[in-house]
Design a protein around this motif. Structure first.
Motif, short mmCIF file in Angstrom:
data_model
loop_
_atom_site.label_atom_id
_atom_site.label_comp_id
_atom_site.label_asym_id
_atom_site.label_seq_id
_atom_site.Cartn_x
_atom_site.Cartn_y
_atom_site.Cartn_z
N GLU A 154 -3.47 12.74 1.32
CA GLU A 154 -2.35 12.54 0.41
C GLU A 154 -2.19 13.68 -0.60
OE1 GLU A 154 -3.20 8.82 -1.38
OE2 GLU A 154 -2.77 7.65 0.42
N ARG A 164 1.27 15.55 -0.55
CA ARG A 164 2.33 14.69 -1.09
C ARG A 164 2.24 14.58 -2.61
NH1 ARG A 164 1.45 8.45 -0.45
NH2 ARG A 164 -0.04 9.04 -2.08
N ASN A 182 8.62 6.64 4.96
CA ASN A 182 8.33 5.22 4.73
C ASN A 182 9.13 4.30 5.65
OD1 ASN A 182 6.51 5.60 2.53
ND2 ASN A 182 8.25 6.03 1.20
N TYR A 183 10.19 4.85 6.27
CA TYR A 183 11.10 3.99 7.03
C TYR A 183 11.15 4.32 8.53
CZ TYR A 183 12.49 2.80 2.32
OH TYR A 183 12.47 2.38 1.00
N GLY A 235 2.79 3.03 8.69
CA GLY A 235 2.48 3.66 7.42
C GLY A 235 3.42 4.81 7.09
N PRO A 236 3.26 5.40 5.92
CA PRO A 236 4.16 6.47 5.45
C PRO A 236 3.82 7.83 6.03
CG PRO A 236 2.55 6.00 3.75
CD PRO A 236 2.27 5.03 4.87
N THR A 263 -0.24 12.26 4.78
CA THR A 263 0.65 11.20 4.32
C THR A 263 1.71 11.83 3.43
OG1 THR A 263 -1.13 9.57 4.38
CG2 THR A 263 0.79 9.03 3.04
N GLY A 302 5.01 10.02 2.74
CA GLY A 302 5.84 9.02 2.08
C GLY A 302 5.27 8.58 0.74
N ASP A 327 5.22 5.94 -2.70
CA ASP A 327 5.38 4.50 -2.89
C ASP A 327 6.68 4.20 -3.63
OD1 ASP A 327 4.90 5.06 -5.58
OD2 ASP A 327 2.80 4.48 -5.47
N THR A 329 9.24 6.51 -5.82
CA THR A 329 10.59 6.68 -5.29
C THR A 329 11.64 6.42 -6.36
OG1 THR A 329 9.88 6.02 -3.06
CG2 THR A 329 12.23 5.89 -3.54
#
Length: 360
Positions: free
Chosen positions: A93, A96, A151-152, A158-159, A311, A313, A315, A319
């Motif tokens: 992470e 990110r 995230n989608y 997971g992201p 990772t 994405g 949280d 966002t």
């Protein structure tokens, strides 16, 4: 009035002293040496700001601000990649968190401070709206594609992006950033030029000679390099202090990003203080674009070559704050004029971002 020398002695001594101090780290001289390293780190940052301004004044707008944005982003990428390679899976992470921190620091902290100091001193400041709009449009697309869309997606739980998705998004980032640079430096260069201000001697000052600019360029590289090396060396001490303070580990990424962005932040602040808001915004928004548009592809390459998962994405809390920051700055810069209120609002959002990291 006689002009100040373009290369004061302290701007040459500072990076040399910082490099010498860095090579003394292996001696393990204790906590006082850590404070000394922090002091020479700040000295390197201040020297970097001076040399960046000398080079920018020589090459002119918007190439000067573009040069500084690229230089600092390369240093940021080198720092993230080196920490990823040495930290292993625990750094999934890291990219990110660092990119998010850099973008929030730039959009709300650096721009907010620039608008605040400019509004306090000059009441209103003007800038070229087409250039800022081009930067914000590109930045919005890159932010959503890299930090929110993961995230989608449904191919991987997971992201995270799959390898194919990561390659595609990395290419998209390079295309968008490359298109922005072409517009800024070639096709619509006039969009990013500062409006003429009568009586502003700084705009009409004679540029430095090629020799001085070349020396400043080399010293700028030395300053940026030692800033990153010292930041990396001090990272364990920073992490220990953060843990002892009881704050989340993600605060370490914010601190390191802040240190790396200090040269650009100070340069943007000083430009706004001299009523050169266009230069300040070129620095800030260009750096935000470079921070995502170049960091994500570089991290993607490292991930693919080493097999490490990353990772991307963020949280829901992050966002909301990111979209709030982007929406607010788009409204603040929608008219081509700014005042003190926009700076206050952006700095409040920045303080909320920092507070929610410490107290999530």
């Amino acid at each position: 009035m006689k002009q100040q020398l373009p290369l004061p002695l302290w701007t040459i001594v500072a990076p040399v002293l910082a490099w010498l101090a860095y090579f003394g780290i292996s001696l393990d001289l204790g906590v006082f040496y850590t404070f000394f390293l922090s002091a020479v780190l700040i000295g390197g940052v201040l020297a970097a700001v001076h040399h960046a301004e000398v080079v920018a004044h020589r090459v002119g707008e918007p190439f000067g601000t573009l040069l500084l944005a690229l230089a600092i982003t390369i240093i940021e990428v080198a720092l993230i990649v080196s920490l990823m390679l040495t930290g292993g899976p625990d750094t999934a992470e890291l990219a990110r968190d660092t990119v998010l921190a850099a973008v929030m620091i730039i959009l709300t902290g650096i721009v907010g401070m620039s608008l605040l100091v400019g509004g306090a001193k000059f009441k209103e400041q003007v800038f070229s709206l087409p250039g800022v709009s081009a930067a914000l449009v590109t930045l919005t697309a890159i932010m959503v594609l890299t930090l929110i869309l993961p995230n989608y997606t449904t191919s991987h739980p997971g992201p995270q992006y799959t390898q194919v998705q990561l390659i595609f998004v990395a290419i998209i980032c390079l295309v968008l950033y490359g298109a922005f640079v072409m517009v800024q430096a070639v096709r619509h260069r006039d969009y990013f030029l500062p409006p003429e201000a009568d009586g502003n001697e700084d705009i009409h000052a004679d540029p430095p000679t090629k020799k001085v600019a070349l020396i400043s360029g080399l010293l700028l590289v030395l300053c940026l390099g030692i800033v990153v090396l010292l930041a990396k060396a001090l990272a364990p001490d920073i992490e220990k202090a953060v843990i002892n303070f009881g704050a989340p580990k993600s605060l370490v990424g914010v601190i390191i990003a802040a240190v790396v962005l200090l040269p650009e932040g100070l340069a943007a602040y000083r430009a706004a203080k001299k009523d050169r808001l266009q230069t300040s915004l070129n620095l800030a928004l260009g750096s935000a674009l470079a921070s995502i548009g170049l960091t994500i592809p570089a991290v993607a390459i490292v991930s693919i070559l080493t097999g490490m998962s990353i990772t991307l994405g963020i949280d829901m809390k992050a966002t909301v704050l990111l979209l709030l920051a982007q929406f607010t700055i788009m409204l603040s810069l929608a008219t081509g004029r700014t005042n003190i209120l926009q700076g206050i609002v952006l700095l409040v959002i920045f303080s909320v971002y920092l507070f929610t990291i410490i107290a999530p």
